[in-house]
Write a protein that holds these residues in place. Sequence first.
Motif, PDB file in Angstrom:
ATOM      1  N   HIS A   8       0.852  -1.191   0.000  1.00 52.08           N
ATOM      2  CA  HIS A   8       0.000   0.000   0.000  1.00 52.08           C
ATOM      3  C   HIS A   8       0.890   1.244   0.000  1.00 52.08           C
ATOM      4  O   HIS A   8       2.112   1.159  -0.021  1.00 52.08           O
ATOM      5  N   CYS A  12      -4.045   5.723   0.412  1.00 53.21           N
ATOM      6  CA  CYS A  12      -5.207   5.076   1.037  1.00 53.21           C
ATOM      7  C   CYS A  12      -5.580   5.707   2.372  1.00 53.21           C
ATOM      8  O   CYS A  12      -6.651   5.431   2.902  1.00 53.21           O
ATOM      9  N   SER A  37      -0.428  -2.372  -4.811  1.00 51.72           N
ATOM     10  CA  SER A  37      -1.831  -2.826  -4.756  1.00 51.72           C
ATOM     11  C   SER A  37      -2.627  -2.054  -3.711  1.00 51.72           C
ATOM     12  O   SER A  37      -3.213  -2.643  -2.814  1.00 51.72           O
ATOM     13  N   ASP A  38      -2.649  -0.737  -3.867  1.00 52.45           N
ATOM     14  CA  ASP A  38      -3.369   0.052  -2.870  1.00 52.45           C
ATOM     15  C   ASP A  38      -4.873  -0.188  -2.969  1.00 52.45           C
ATOM     16  O   ASP A  38      -5.383  -0.751  -3.940  1.00 52.45           O
ATOM     17  N   THR A  40      -8.738   0.273  -3.589  1.00 53.21           N
ATOM     18  CA  THR A  40      -9.567   1.039  -4.516  1.00 53.21           C
ATOM     19  C   THR A  40     -10.330   2.130  -3.764  1.00 53.21           C
ATOM     20  O   THR A  40     -10.556   2.028  -2.557  1.00 53.21           O
ATOM     21  N   LEU A  61      -7.678   7.615  -8.486  1.00 48.38           N
ATOM     22  CA  LEU A  61      -7.417   6.311  -9.117  1.00 48.38           C
ATOM     23  C   LEU A  61      -6.602   6.454 -10.397  1.00 48.38           C
ATOM     24  O   LEU A  61      -5.617   5.734 -10.598  1.00 48.38           O
ATOM     25  N   TYR A  64      -3.061   7.305  -9.544  1.00 48.90           N
ATOM     26  CA  TYR A  64      -2.400   6.110  -9.010  1.00 48.90           C
ATOM     27  C   TYR A  64      -1.902   5.232 -10.151  1.00 48.90           C
ATOM     28  O   TYR A  64      -0.723   4.821 -10.180  1.00 48.90           O
ATOM     29  N   ILE A  85      -4.102  -3.757  -7.612  1.00 51.07           N
ATOM     30  CA  ILE A  85      -4.980  -2.978  -6.743  1.00 51.07           C
ATOM     31  C   ILE A  85      -5.723  -3.961  -5.850  1.00 51.07           C
ATOM     32  O   ILE A  85      -5.928  -5.123  -6.240  1.00 51.07           O
ATOM     33  N   SER A  87      -9.227  -4.630  -4.115  1.00 51.25           N
ATOM     34  CA  SER A  87     -10.619  -4.221  -4.201  1.00 51.25           C
ATOM     35  C   SER A  87     -11.444  -4.917  -3.134  1.00 51.25           C
ATOM     36  O   SER A  87     -11.330  -6.126  -2.947  1.00 51.25           O
ATOM     37  N   PHE A 106      -4.663  -3.270 -15.233  1.00 46.88           N
ATOM     38  CA  PHE A 106      -4.105  -3.912 -14.050  1.00 46.88           C
ATOM     39  C   PHE A 106      -3.471  -5.256 -14.400  1.00 46.88           C
ATOM     40  O   PHE A 106      -4.026  -6.034 -15.180  1.00 46.88           O
ATOM     41  N   ILE A 109      -5.812  -8.041  -9.768  1.00 48.70           N
ATOM     42  CA  ILE A 109      -6.670  -7.403  -8.766  1.00 48.70           C
ATOM     43  C   ILE A 109      -6.831  -8.380  -7.609  1.00 48.70           C
ATOM     44  O   ILE A 109      -7.156  -9.547  -7.815  1.00 48.70           O
TER      45      ILE A 109
END
Length: 269
Positions: A8, A12, A37-38, A40, A61, A64, A85, A87, A106, A109
Amino acid sequence: MKFDLHTHHVRCGHANGTIRDYIEAGISAGLQVIGISDHTPYFGREEEQAFPKIAMAKSELVHYVEEVLSLKKEYAGKIDVLLGIESDFFPEFAEVYRKTLNKYPFDYIIGSVHSTGGVSIFNKNRWKNHDEKARIKVKETYYDLIRQSAKSGMFQILGHIDAMKGNYPDFSKIPAEKAIDDTLQTIAEERIAIEINTSGKTKLSGGWYPSDEILERAHYFGVYVTFGSDAHKPERVGDEWEEVRSKLKEIGFESWVYFKQKEMQVVPL
């Protein structure tokens, strides 16, 4: 090959450090691949940023994605930077998330269940005044959501699949073996991966997500596995990678995976 797919950064609202900080930490940790993978944005409400300390603003977004892709080019030849990311999975908003995330390139996810019944899985107070029947119901509901997320086709990886134990260690003792086995069998059938997430050490439960017992069942069902530190500060990138690798080999796994352009890459252990 050493990789970490779950990291992250400051966008966030509850992590420290820039994306560059995590990439540099990955290089220092000897990674060949790092996934950013921060969380969403939250798409279940109209507000620009409904939960500032949980998820990035909607308008962030695109920035990012642009930043990760720019850093991917900059660090080419030093470390492979993947655009990921994390989610949330809300069945009632799944199509909104799907359509929005499909706009971006991506590599993978991560689908994570962070709440059930509108209450955070990490909220210790949710267990107050629950008898065993009620606790079992909560656990079964949690795994039902994970099964739904596996079947949704939205995700390549499912995040921390027993993280509800994080601030309630007795979660692991609640009898729900069939729910767990049904979930693992579904994940195997869908040919997606679960992560071994080493951030449990930052919660009351300690240890990893999922437990060794669940990993043994995952191996039995033929579930693919991957690695994610779930780092919220750069110094945790790659944390306990070697220990996880050793445990997986001990259980009987011969490989683990990561994803690039949503295609599975198999890496021998």
